[in-house]
Motif scaffolding. Structure first.
Motif, mmCIF file in Angstrom:
data_model
loop_
_atom_site.group_PDB
_atom_site.id
_atom_site.type_symbol
_atom_site.label_atom_id
_atom_site.label_comp_id
_atom_site.label_asym_id
_atom_site.label_seq_id
_atom_site.Cartn_x
_atom_site.Cartn_y
_atom_site.Cartn_z
ATOM 1 N N VAL A 242 -15.330 6.461 8.115
ATOM 2 C CA VAL A 242 -14.751 7.715 8.579
ATOM 3 C C VAL A 242 -15.744 8.818 8.257
ATOM 4 C CG1 VAL A 242 -12.844 9.348 8.323
ATOM 5 C CG2 VAL A 242 -12.403 6.889 8.198
ATOM 6 N N CYS A 243 -16.095 9.604 9.270
ATOM 7 C CA CYS A 243 -17.067 10.687 9.112
ATOM 8 C C CYS A 243 -16.436 11.998 9.540
ATOM 9 C CB CYS A 243 -18.293 10.427 9.977
ATOM 10 S SG CYS A 243 -19.095 8.852 9.664
ATOM 11 N N VAL A 244 -16.698 13.041 8.773
ATOM 12 C CA VAL A 244 -16.221 14.376 9.110
ATOM 13 C C VAL A 244 -17.415 15.320 9.038
ATOM 14 C CG1 VAL A 244 -14.675 16.267 8.481
ATOM 15 C CG2 VAL A 244 -13.915 13.901 8.196
ATOM 16 N N ALA A 245 -17.745 15.947 10.171
ATOM 17 C CA ALA A 245 -18.878 16.864 10.247
ATOM 18 C C ALA A 245 -18.386 18.297 10.229
ATOM 19 C CB ALA A 245 -19.682 16.593 11.515
ATOM 20 N N ASP A 246 -19.098 19.143 9.469
ATOM 21 C CA ASP A 246 -18.775 20.570 9.478
ATOM 22 C C ASP A 246 -20.066 21.370 9.607
ATOM 23 O OD1 ASP A 246 -19.875 21.219 6.869
ATOM 24 O OD2 ASP A 246 -18.093 20.333 5.982
ATOM 25 N N GLU A 247 -19.953 22.690 9.657
ATOM 26 C CA GLU A 247 -21.099 23.546 9.935
ATOM 27 C C GLU A 247 -21.712 24.165 8.690
ATOM 28 O OE1 GLU A 247 -19.798 26.318 12.889
ATOM 29 O OE2 GLU A 247 -19.381 24.735 14.334
ATOM 30 N N SER A 248 -21.227 23.823 7.513
ATOM 31 C CA SER A 248 -21.748 24.411 6.286
ATOM 32 C C SER A 248 -22.904 23.580 5.744
ATOM 33 C CB SER A 248 -20.639 24.483 5.228
ATOM 34 O OG SER A 248 -21.182 24.870 3.974
ATOM 35 N N ASP A 249 -23.937 24.247 5.248
ATOM 36 C CA ASP A 249 -25.065 23.560 4.621
ATOM 37 C C ASP A 249 -24.782 23.204 3.161
ATOM 38 O OD1 ASP A 249 -26.613 23.696 6.927
ATOM 39 O OD2 ASP A 249 -27.446 25.650 6.389
ATOM 40 N N MET B 72 0.848 -1.175 0.000
ATOM 41 C CA MET B 72 0.000 0.000 0.000
ATOM 42 C C MET B 72 0.898 1.244 0.000
ATOM 43 S SD MET B 72 -2.902 1.146 2.774
ATOM 44 C CE MET B 72 -4.005 -0.172 2.381
ATOM 45 N N ARG B 73 0.667 2.110 -0.970
ATOM 46 C CA ARG B 73 1.414 3.364 -1.018
ATOM 47 C C ARG B 73 0.850 4.328 0.017
ATOM 48 N NH1 ARG B 73 0.593 5.747 -6.526
ATOM 49 N NH2 ARG B 73 -1.502 5.324 -5.876
ATOM 50 N N ALA B 74 1.654 5.324 0.393
ATOM 51 C CA ALA B 74 1.209 6.273 1.421
ATOM 52 C C ALA B 74 -0.094 6.953 1.027
ATOM 53 C CB ALA B 74 2.294 7.305 1.679
ATOM 54 N N CYS B 75 -0.277 7.304 -0.255
ATOM 55 C CA CYS B 75 -1.485 8.006 -0.665
ATOM 56 C C CYS B 75 -2.695 7.082 -0.695
ATOM 57 C CB CYS B 75 -1.291 8.678 -2.021
ATOM 58 S SG CYS B 75 -1.066 7.525 -3.376
ATOM 59 N N ASP B 76 -2.481 5.771 -0.539
ATOM 60 C CA ASP B 76 -3.586 4.831 -0.507
ATOM 61 C C ASP B 76 -4.040 4.516 0.912
ATOM 62 O OD1 ASP B 76 -3.559 4.642 -3.239
ATOM 63 O OD2 ASP B 76 -2.353 2.827 -3.292
ATOM 64 N N SER B 77 -3.475 5.146 1.899
ATOM 65 C CA SER B 77 -3.792 4.810 3.286
ATOM 66 C C SER B 77 -5.124 5.437 3.706
ATOM 67 C CB SER B 77 -2.684 5.292 4.213
ATOM 68 O OG SER B 77 -2.719 6.694 4.306
ATOM 69 N N PRO B 78 -5.822 4.778 4.643
ATOM 70 C CA PRO B 78 -7.067 5.363 5.156
ATOM 71 C C PRO B 78 -6.863 6.766 5.737
ATOM 72 C CG PRO B 78 -6.927 3.068 5.794
ATOM 73 C CD PRO B 78 -5.590 3.440 5.173
ATOM 74 N N SER B 79 -5.707 7.015 6.348
ATOM 75 C CA SER B 79 -5.480 8.334 6.933
ATOM 76 C C SER B 79 -5.386 9.413 5.858
ATOM 77 C CB SER B 79 -4.217 8.329 7.802
ATOM 78 O OG SER B 79 -3.086 8.006 7.032
ATOM 79 N N GLU B 80 -4.841 9.085 4.700
ATOM 80 C CA GLU B 80 -4.769 10.047 3.599
ATOM 81 C C GLU B 80 -6.176 10.439 3.141
ATOM 82 O OE1 GLU B 80 -2.672 12.354 0.674
ATOM 83 O OE2 GLU B 80 -1.904 11.245 2.386
ATOM 84 N N ARG B 81 -7.053 9.478 3.086
ATOM 85 C CA ARG B 81 -8.438 9.747 2.684
ATOM 86 C C ARG B 81 -9.138 10.609 3.732
ATOM 87 N NH1 ARG B 81 -8.356 3.551 1.726
ATOM 88 N NH2 ARG B 81 -7.088 3.556 -0.141
ATOM 89 N N ALA B 82 -8.901 10.299 5.000
ATOM 90 C CA ALA B 82 -9.502 11.090 6.075
ATOM 91 C C ALA B 82 -8.994 12.525 6.031
ATOM 92 C CB ALA B 82 -9.202 10.462 7.434
ATOM 93 N N LEU B 83 -7.720 12.698 5.776
ATOM 94 C CA LEU B 83 -7.158 14.049 5.696
ATOM 95 C C LEU B 83 -7.800 14.854 4.575
ATOM 96 C CD1 LEU B 83 -3.382 13.369 6.382
ATOM 97 C CD2 LEU B 83 -5.018 14.534 7.858
ATOM 98 N N GLU B 84 -8.149 14.209 3.489
ATOM 99 C CA GLU B 84 -8.820 14.905 2.391
ATOM 100 C C GLU B 84 -10.169 15.435 2.841
ATOM 101 O OE1 GLU B 84 -9.350 16.858 -0.876
ATOM 102 O OE2 GLU B 84 -7.493 15.755 -0.541
ATOM 103 N N LEU B 85 -10.950 14.629 3.559
ATOM 104 C CA LEU B 85 -12.243 15.106 4.050
ATOM 105 C C LEU B 85 -12.075 16.228 5.074
ATOM 106 C CD1 LEU B 85 -14.432 11.894 4.529
ATOM 107 C CD2 LEU B 85 -14.272 13.409 2.553
ATOM 108 N N ILE B 86 -11.079 16.104 5.942
ATOM 109 C CA ILE B 86 -10.835 17.150 6.939
ATOM 110 C C ILE B 86 -10.428 18.449 6.260
ATOM 111 C CG2 ILE B 86 -9.343 17.834 8.861
ATOM 112 C CD1 ILE B 86 -9.266 14.775 9.576
ATOM 113 N N ALA B 87 -9.550 18.363 5.278
ATOM 114 C CA ALA B 87 -9.129 19.568 4.540
ATOM 115 C C ALA B 87 -10.321 20.210 3.844
ATOM 116 C CB ALA B 87 -8.041 19.212 3.536
ATOM 117 N N ASN B 88 -11.214 19.403 3.289
ATOM 118 C CA ASN B 88 -12.412 19.953 2.652
ATOM 119 C C ASN B 88 -13.315 20.637 3.670
ATOM 120 O OD1 ASN B 88 -11.655 19.154 0.102
ATOM 121 N ND2 ASN B 88 -12.962 17.357 0.052
ATOM 122 N N ALA B 89 -13.433 20.063 4.872
ATOM 123 C CA ALA B 89 -14.254 20.686 5.916
ATOM 124 C C ALA B 89 -13.674 22.036 6.325
ATOM 125 C CB ALA B 89 -14.364 19.765 7.126
ATOM 126 N N TRP B 90 -12.359 22.115 6.411
ATOM 127 C CA TRP B 90 -11.719 23.398 6.736
ATOM 128 C C TRP B 90 -11.937 24.412 5.614
ATOM 129 C CZ3 TRP B 90 -6.797 20.447 8.301
ATOM 130 C CH2 TRP B 90 -6.797 20.205 9.671
#
Length: 93
Positions: free
Chosen positions: A39-46, A1-19
């Motif tokens: 993996v769930c990421v909640a934000d305040e935008s509608d 598994m390459r680093a960009c294929d890791s579950p944490s990389e995917r989670a970071l993408e959702l977190i960055a989008n929430a920011w």
């Protein structure tokens, strides 16, 4: 598994989008693990996320394409205030 294929990389993408798109300085992140990692990421935008087709030289706009291409499922659940974006990875039995 390459680093960009890791579950944490995917989670970071959702977190960055929430920011960036959800305008939430501290998005809520939670995980659920059985035979499926959710993996769930909640934000305040509608504003609901929608995949885009960025130009070849665009520096952004590929986040959901990455999430879609590297996960088994993803989606968005509107909340009373904001939304929760999630993805799932299935593990072999």
């Amino acid at each position: 598994m390459r680093a960009c294929d890791s579950p944490s990389e995917r989670a970071l993408e959702l977190i960055a989008n929430a920011w960036g798109h959800g305008q939430t300085p501290a998005p809520v992140v939670y995980f659920s693990l059985t035979r499926t990692l959710r993996v769930c990421v909640a934000d305040e935008s509608d504003a609901l996320p929608a995949p885009r087709t960025p130009g070849r030289l665009a520096e952004s706009g590929r986040g959901l394409q990455l999430v879609e291409g590297l996960t088994h499922r993803w989606g968005v659940d509107p909340q009373k205030r904001g939304k929760t974006v999630w993805y799932e990875l299935d593990f072999p039995a």
